[in-house]
Write a protein that holds these residues in place. Structure first.
Motif, PDB file in Angstrom:
ATOM      1  N   GLU A  70       0.831  -1.205   0.000  1.00 26.50           N
ATOM      2  CA  GLU A  70       0.000   0.000   0.000  1.00 26.50           C
ATOM      3  C   GLU A  70       0.869   1.260   0.000  1.00 26.50           C
ATOM      4  OE1 GLU A  70      -3.452  -0.147   2.537  1.00 26.50           O
ATOM      5  OE2 GLU A  70      -4.250  -1.778   1.289  1.00 26.50           O
ATOM      6  N   ARG A  71       1.972   1.250   0.748  1.00 27.55           N
ATOM      7  CA  ARG A  71       2.811   2.454   0.818  1.00 27.55           C
ATOM      8  C   ARG A  71       3.622   2.667  -0.455  1.00 27.55           C
ATOM      9  NH1 ARG A  71       5.546   2.774   6.843  1.00 27.55           N
ATOM     10  NH2 ARG A  71       3.662   2.215   7.969  1.00 27.55           N
ATOM     11  N   ALA A  73       3.446   0.838  -3.588  1.00 24.57           N
ATOM     12  CA  ALA A  73       2.799   0.660  -4.893  1.00 24.57           C
ATOM     13  C   ALA A  73       1.413   1.292  -4.942  1.00 24.57           C
ATOM     14  CB  ALA A  73       2.719  -0.826  -5.241  1.00 24.57           C
ATOM     15  N   LYS A  74       0.923   1.769  -3.802  1.00 24.57           N
ATOM     16  CA  LYS A  74      -0.404   2.419  -3.718  1.00 24.57           C
ATOM     17  C   LYS A  74      -1.519   1.505  -4.233  1.00 24.57           C
ATOM     18  CE  LYS A  74       1.726   6.157  -2.354  1.00 24.57           C
ATOM     19  NZ  LYS A  74       1.965   6.251  -0.907  1.00 24.57           N
ATOM     20  N   GLY A 174       5.472  -0.354  -7.718  1.00 28.36           N
ATOM     21  CA  GLY A 174       5.307   1.083  -7.493  1.00 28.36           C
ATOM     22  C   GLY A 174       5.998   1.899  -8.581  1.00 28.36           C
ATOM     23  N   GLU A 175       7.200   1.464  -8.965  1.00 31.29           N
ATOM     24  CA  GLU A 175       7.923   2.168 -10.034  1.00 31.29           C
ATOM     25  C   GLU A 175       7.157   2.055 -11.353  1.00 31.29           C
ATOM     26  OE1 GLU A 175      11.828   0.450  -9.777  1.00 31.29           O
ATOM     27  OE2 GLU A 175      12.514   2.014  -8.394  1.00 31.29           O
ATOM     28  N   ASN A 177       4.055   1.757 -11.635  1.00 31.63           N
ATOM     29  CA  ASN A 177       2.867   2.608 -11.501  1.00 31.63           C
ATOM     30  C   ASN A 177       3.220   4.085 -11.368  1.00 31.63           C
ATOM     31  OD1 ASN A 177       1.095   0.476 -11.607  1.00 31.63           O
ATOM     32  ND2 ASN A 177       0.857   0.292  -9.384  1.00 31.63           N
ATOM     33  N   THR A 179       4.821   5.687  -8.801  1.00 35.76           N
ATOM     34  CA  THR A 179       4.665   6.334  -7.488  1.00 35.76           C
ATOM     35  C   THR A 179       5.999   6.891  -7.010  1.00 35.76           C
ATOM     36  OG1 THR A 179       5.186   4.428  -6.075  1.00 35.76           O
ATOM     37  CG2 THR A 179       2.916   4.599  -6.857  1.00 35.76           C
ATOM     38  N   ASP A 180       5.950   8.091  -6.398  1.00 34.48           N
ATOM     39  CA  ASP A 180       7.164   8.686  -5.835  1.00 34.48           C
ATOM     40  C   ASP A 180       7.699   7.842  -4.694  1.00 34.48           C
ATOM     41  OD1 ASP A 180       7.039  10.728  -7.596  1.00 34.48           O
ATOM     42  OD2 ASP A 180       6.097  12.159  -6.206  1.00 34.48           O
ATOM     43  N   ALA A 181       6.780   7.291  -3.904  1.00 34.53           N
ATOM     44  CA  ALA A 181       7.206   6.503  -2.736  1.00 34.53           C
ATOM     45  C   ALA A 181       8.141   5.382  -3.174  1.00 34.53           C
ATOM     46  CB  ALA A 181       5.993   5.930  -2.012  1.00 34.53           C
TER      47      ALA A 181
END
Ligand code: M6R
Length: 359
Positions: A70-71, A73-74, A174-175, A177, A179-181
């Motif tokens: 969740e953090r 890859a949202k 996450g990358e 997608n 996401t900055d996180a």
């Protein structure tokens, strides 16, 4: 082979820094990027929700995975106990993707779910320590834990390896997608810090042996408490203790203590607070103090940046999402020494099997 170690469990605890480094070597290329199967990444990207299915310690690694996915890859992520999910399946999202966590790759409860979701046409990833295990063969994709054989019934290095592999998949997704996180998360570097942080803990075994002797051996109840990701680790810390010491222990969400479990606190009952998340650190400290007022013996396992002079066990600082990789180590060692000092069979506790192949 346990070499010069008295027990497999102690060897496997000590293996953990090397496993962290091996995972970096395995899953990152020379340019420092994650090498993930492109079909797997496409399937993950197409999903609207991840379902992590597992049992026991692997389920606890899944609970940490919920936060990682969740953090970084949202993507909404749910960890489920396999035996529950199999016969009480929740309403699924439109495009689910399944991740099976299993050290052995043979757990019957997880196999039941994999068969069901395979028949429904859903794709899956098995993260396992055993190549060609049943869960590996039956899933669409496999990623290996690279932990080396885990022989002790109480799982240690498989848990930390599972969390590290989840972090790798979560960062890659996450990358993908955008996401900055994920893009700002220097995971390979962080896993190096984690390896050093684990080493610093396993190098102080006498500290944990003394805690076991002074505060656990003669107890019949113990509590690990924490919030958020620390709560997830509390559940695993508590399982480690009960499996090999036969001390009744519970992992409790720190805020829930006053809603019931605090009634069990007696003079000297150990209550261990896990404190690695800045947002909730002071709340967990208040909950610990509430138990101390009822006579508990409180101990703290705290990240360096959140620590004060009264804390008992200080962890090297790593990114908060990876803190479980350090927080669990003192709990593994306290359980090991308590079992040893009680004269119990550390590697083969009563009533338990390494691989549970019945439902
Ligand atoms: O092989 P698996 O990871 O699927 O096994 C799941 C559980 O049976 C296992 O984690 C069990 O809870 C261990 N005894 C924990 O130490």
């Amino acid at each position: 082979d346990k070499g010069t170690y008295p027990h497999y469990m102690l060897k496997e605890i000590d293996d953990q820094p090397a496993v962290m480094r091996k995972l970096v070597q395995t899953y990152f290329n020379d340019a420092g990027e994650i090498d993930l199967d492109s079909d797997l990444l496409a399937d993950l990207k197409a999903a609207d929700r991840l379902y992590i299915i597992a049992a026991g310690t692997s389920y606890h690694a899944g609970l940490v995975g919920e936060r990682l996915f969740e953090r970084l890859a949202k993507i909404p992520t749910e960890a489920h106990v396999a035996s529950e999910f199999a016969y009480n399946t929740p309403i699924l999202s439109a495009k689910p993707f399944f991740i099976f966590l299993s050290q052995s790759g043979e757990t019957a409860d997880s196999r039941e779910v994999l068969t069901n979701i395979g028949e429904a046409g859903y794709h899956s990833l098995t993260i396992t320590n055993v190549q060609n295990s049943t869960l590996s063969r039956e899933a669409t994709y496999t990623m290996l834990l690279e932990a080396g054989p885990e022989i002790a019934v109480a799982s240690t290095k498989a848990y930390t390896a599972q969390i590290a592999v989840e972090a790798i998949v979560a960062k890659a997704l996450g990358e993908a997608n955008g996401t900055d996180a994920a893009s700002q998360f220097e995971l390979a570097n962080q896993l190096g810090l984690v390896a050093n942080g684990i080493q610093a803990l396993v190098d102080q075994k006498e500290v944990f042996e003394k805690i076991a002797q002074d505060n656990f051996v003669d107890q019949h109840d113990a509590f690990y408490i924490g919030r958020g990701i620390d709560y997830a680790v509390s559940l695993e810390a508590s399982l480690k203790l009960k499996e090999i010491t036969y001390i009744h222990s519970e992992g409790v969400a720190a805020g829930e203590l006053k809603h019931g479990p605090i009634a069990l606190i007696e003079a000297g009952t150990p209550v261990i607070g896990l404190i690695t998340q800045s947002k909730t650190a002071s709340l967990t400290r208040s909950n610990l103090a509430e138990t101390a007022a009822r006579g508990s013996h409180i101990m703290t396992i705290v990240s360096k940046s959140l620590a004060n002079v009264h804390d008992d066990i200080i962890l090297e600082d790593v990114d908060e999402t990876l803190a479980p990789l350090l927080t669990i180590i003192p709990a593994q060692l306290i359980s090991y020494y308590t079992s040893l000092l009680k004269g119990l069979d550390v590697d083969k506790p009563r009533n338990l099997a390494k691989s549970v192949t019945v439902q």
